[in-house]
Design a protein around this motif. Structure first.
Motif, PDB file in Angstrom:
ATOM      1  N   GLU A 125      39.495  31.952  35.662  1.00 60.41           N
ATOM      2  CA  GLU A 125      38.256  32.307  36.529  1.00 60.41           C
ATOM      3  C   GLU A 125      38.704  33.203  37.905  1.00 60.41           C
ATOM      4  O   GLU A 125      38.150  33.790  38.358  1.00 60.41           O
ATOM      5  CB  GLU A 125      37.124  31.091  36.605  1.00 60.41           C
ATOM      6  CG  GLU A 125      36.277  30.693  35.603  1.00 60.41           C
ATOM      7  CD  GLU A 125      35.464  29.705  36.009  1.00 60.41           C
ATOM      8  OE1 GLU A 125      35.254  29.483  37.167  1.00 60.41           O
ATOM      9  OE2 GLU A 125      34.938  28.999  34.821  1.00 60.41           O
ATOM     10  N   ARG A 126      39.593  32.443  38.616  1.00 60.42           N
ATOM     11  CA  ARG A 126      40.130  32.841  39.631  1.00 60.42           C
ATOM     12  C   ARG A 126      40.671  34.186  39.493  1.00 60.42           C
ATOM     13  O   ARG A 126      40.574  35.164  40.397  1.00 60.42           O
ATOM     14  CB  ARG A 126      41.179  31.908  40.478  1.00 60.42           C
ATOM     15  CG  ARG A 126      40.455  30.515  41.128  1.00 60.42           C
ATOM     16  CD  ARG A 126      41.124  30.021  41.836  1.00 60.42           C
ATOM     17  NE  ARG A 126      42.259  29.253  41.076  1.00 60.42           N
ATOM     18  CZ  ARG A 126      41.984  28.070  40.647  1.00 60.42           C
ATOM     19  NH1 ARG A 126      40.805  27.446  40.668  1.00 60.42           N
ATOM     20  NH2 ARG A 126      43.006  27.454  39.910  1.00 60.42           N
ATOM     21  N   ARG A 130      39.403  38.043  40.820  1.00 59.19           N
ATOM     22  CA  ARG A 130      40.545  38.908  41.793  1.00 59.19           C
ATOM     23  C   ARG A 130      40.739  40.308  40.950  1.00 59.19           C
ATOM     24  O   ARG A 130      41.038  41.048  41.659  1.00 59.19           O
ATOM     25  CB  ARG A 130      42.032  38.036  42.026  1.00 59.19           C
ATOM     26  CG  ARG A 130      41.739  36.888  43.040  1.00 59.19           C
ATOM     27  CD  ARG A 130      42.884  36.791  43.214  1.00 59.19           C
ATOM     28  NE  ARG A 130      43.460  35.254  42.963  1.00 59.19           N
ATOM     29  CZ  ARG A 130      44.232  34.791  42.104  1.00 59.19           C
ATOM     30  NH1 ARG A 130      45.313  35.444  41.783  1.00 59.19           N
ATOM     31  NH2 ARG A 130      44.258  33.532  41.587  1.00 59.19           N
TER      32      ARG A 130
END
Length: 132
Positions: A125-126, A130
């Motif tokens: 998810e991170r 980004r």
């Protein structure tokens, strides 16, 4: 028949038969960290039956008489297997402790697996957040 892991205990137990007369039959029993193996006629060479701890729900119905301890192993499919042993042998306690140890190790593995999957999902998810 495979018997994985180190032998915790080996000896004799009596198992109640499933037949109409429900006779008690002596079995050679081998307890390991993963299973309880039952051999007829006291010989490991004979074909035996393995009860893996993954298929056992609990050890239940412990009753003491003057001579024997009676107990039942309940499988996950709710089958009940009756045993008895001499009063001082404490087979029921040995089997119960090995089963609890197995279940605790399995619960820790499951927890770690879920934790790793959640961490991997969070990292994904991170990375996606980004991305341009």
């Amino acid at each position: 028949m495979k018997m994985p892991g180190e032998v915790i205990r080996e000896g004799e137990l009596e198992k109640r038969s499933d037949s109409l007369f429900q006779l008690w039959k002596k079995k050679l029993v081998v307890l390991t960290k993963d299973s309880l193996s039952l051999f007829p006629d006291g010989h490991k060479r004979a074909k035996g039956k393995e009860l893996g701890f993954g298929s056992i729900l609990k050890v239940d119905c412990v009753e003491r008489t003057g001579k024997y301890i009676y107990f039942t192993i309940v499988t996950k499919d709710r089958k009940e297997i009756d045993f008895r042993c001499p009063d001082q042998s404490c087979w029921n306690a040995s089997i119960t402790m090995a089963l609890i140890d197995f279940q605790n190790k399995r619960a820790i593995q499951d927890f770690k697996s879920r934790q790793e999957m959640e961490q991997a999902a969070g990292a994904q998810e991170r990375r996606l957040a980004r991305a341009p």
